[in-house]
Design a protein around this motif. Structure first.
Motif, PDB file in Angstrom:
ATOM      1  N   GLU A   1       0.794  -1.290   0.076  1.00 14.28           N
ATOM      2  CA  GLU A   1       0.020   0.084   0.096  1.00 14.28           C
ATOM      3  C   GLU A   1       1.003   1.247   0.075  1.00 14.28           C
ATOM      4  N   SER A   2       2.085   1.203   0.618  1.00 18.99           N
ATOM      5  CA  SER A   2       2.898   2.570   0.354  1.00 18.99           C
ATOM      6  C   SER A   2       3.786   2.392  -0.819  1.00 18.99           C
ATOM      7  N   GLY A   3       3.530   1.519  -1.642  1.00 18.26           N
ATOM      8  CA  GLY A   3       4.423   1.284  -2.876  1.00 18.26           C
ATOM      9  C   GLY A   3       5.834   1.055  -2.690  1.00 18.26           C
ATOM     10  N   ARG A   4       6.330   0.489  -1.374  1.00 18.77           N
ATOM     11  CA  ARG A   4       7.735   0.226  -1.266  1.00 18.77           C
ATOM     12  C   ARG A   4       8.012  -0.957  -2.060  1.00 18.77           C
ATOM     13  N   ASN A   5       7.149  -1.974  -1.961  1.00 20.90           N
ATOM     14  CA  ASN A   5       7.184  -3.050  -2.740  1.00 20.90           C
ATOM     15  C   ASN A   5       5.980  -3.112  -3.741  1.00 20.90           C
ATOM     16  N   GLY A   6       6.354  -3.809  -4.869  1.00 22.58           N
ATOM     17  CA  GLY A   6       5.250  -3.849  -5.998  1.00 22.58           C
ATOM     18  C   GLY A   6       4.504  -5.147  -5.679  1.00 22.58           C
ATOM     19  N   PHE A   7       3.249  -5.507  -6.374  1.00 22.79           N
ATOM     20  CA  PHE A   7       2.673  -6.811  -6.051  1.00 22.79           C
ATOM     21  C   PHE A   7       1.892  -7.254  -7.149  1.00 22.79           C
ATOM     22  N   GLY A   8       2.007  -8.616  -7.375  1.00 20.33           N
ATOM     23  CA  GLY A   8       1.627  -9.250  -8.699  1.00 20.33           C
ATOM     24  C   GLY A   8       0.370  -9.630  -8.836  1.00 20.33           C
ATOM     25  N   ILE A   9       0.089 -10.284  -9.755  1.00 18.01           N
ATOM     26  CA  ILE A   9      -1.315 -10.782  -9.886  1.00 18.01           C
ATOM     27  C   ILE A   9      -2.117 -11.327  -9.013  1.00 18.01           C
ATOM     28  N   ALA A  10      -1.349 -12.436  -8.465  1.00 17.76           N
ATOM     29  CA  ALA A  10      -2.017 -13.155  -7.354  1.00 17.76           C
ATOM     30  C   ALA A  10      -2.578 -12.191  -5.949  1.00 17.76           C
ATOM     31  N   ASP A  11      -1.861 -11.418  -5.720  1.00 11.95           N
ATOM     32  CA  ASP A  11      -2.054 -10.445  -4.817  1.00 11.95           C
ATOM     33  C   ASP A  11      -3.324  -9.820  -5.015  1.00 11.95           C
ATOM     34  N   ALA A  12      -3.030  -9.013  -6.218  1.00  7.81           N
ATOM     35  CA  ALA A  12      -4.204  -8.022  -6.919  1.00  7.81           C
ATOM     36  C   ALA A  12      -5.428  -8.702  -7.015  1.00  7.81           C
ATOM     37  N   LYS A  13      -5.531 -10.343  -7.308  1.00  3.09           N
ATOM     38  CA  LYS A  13      -6.721 -10.685  -7.416  1.00  3.09           C
ATOM     39  C   LYS A  13      -7.393 -10.634  -6.193  1.00  3.09           C
ATOM     40  N   ARG A  14      -6.530 -11.132  -4.984  1.00  2.00           N
ATOM     41  CA  ARG A  14      -6.993 -11.202  -3.706  1.00  2.00           C
ATOM     42  C   ARG A  14      -7.648  -9.810  -3.125  1.00  2.00           C
ATOM     43  N   TYR A  15      -6.823  -8.686  -3.475  1.00  2.00           N
ATOM     44  CA  TYR A  15      -7.294  -7.521  -2.786  1.00  2.00           C
ATOM     45  C   TYR A  15      -8.267  -7.020  -3.619  1.00  2.00           C
ATOM     46  N   ALA A  16      -8.573  -7.278  -5.151  1.00  2.00           N
ATOM     47  CA  ALA A  16      -9.947  -6.853  -5.759  1.00  2.00           C
ATOM     48  C   ALA A  16     -11.053  -7.738  -5.180  1.00  2.00           C
TER      49      ALA A  16
END
Length: 215
Positions: A47-62
């Protein structure tokens, strides 16, 4: 160090994630971590942008925040767009030109787990790699620093299609196939660019089926 464009995209994605979390009524990262059983520090970094996140995490968050996946991950469309026909997003290994050449020497290589990845929407079935374009010899199609997505399983030559090829020295290049020209692999440039000087037999690494321009 991340390139400026990558930093910008990461920051924009983090901003969308924070907005989605707040709209969904989660008070902070801890409440998200507890709700979906993830490490709170990992979420904070996303959430801070310190680390990026991929598709697996994006699906979970969405799913957790009730927003559209393509909007969250790519900034495409609106957060409340319906996923009636959800896109298939693939994390494609992003490898170097040197590594691409080595694939011809080791045709059974399938483990790309040590490479970073680039997300791609709705790629056809295949065995995909991603390369960053160097130079201006294909700038009508792919300006320098564009990303090309190469299907290693597609080696059939089609007139005017684009391919990543290698000669007997192991040199790798990206060119358009023009069977009536000599040599048959030619640049597609707005500038005067000489065709490649290929030595010996030419092998096709794979067909380029998508080129993405970094803006």
């Amino acid at each position: 160090m991340l390139k400026e464009q990558e930093q910008f995209e990461r920051a924009e994605r983090a901003d969308r994630l924070k907005w989605a979390r707040e709209r969904a009524g989660f008070r902070g990262p801890k409440s998200v971590a507890e709700a979906i059983d993830i490490n709170v520090n990992n979420y904070k970094a996303h959430e801070s942008g310190r680390n990026g996140f991929g598709i697996a995490d994006a699906k979970r968050y969405a799913k957790t925040f009730g927003v559209n996946l393509n909007w969250l991950q790519f900034g495409q469309g609106e957060p409340d767009d319906a996923d009636d026909s959800p896109s298939v997003v693939t994390d494609v290994p992003r490898i170097s030109w040197v590594s691409a050449g080595q694939l011809l020497e080791q045709p059974t290589v399938t483990d790309f787990s040590n490479f970073p990845t680039e997300p791609a929407i709705d790629l056809p079935e295949g065995n995909w790699i991603c390369l960053e374009v160097e130079g201006n010899s294909m700038n009508k199609i792919s300006p320098p620093e564009s990303l090309i997505f190469v299907n290693l399983k597609d080696k059939r030559l089609v007139a005017n299609a684009c391919y990543v090829i290698s000669d007997e020295t192991g040199a790798i290049t990206y060119k358009r196939y023009r069977p009536n020209d000599t040599p048959p692999f030619q640049p597609a440039s707005y500038e005067e660019v000489e065709p490649p000087r290929l030595k010996g037999a030419v092998a096709v690494v794979g067909r380029v089926r998508r080129s993405v321009i970094n803006l």
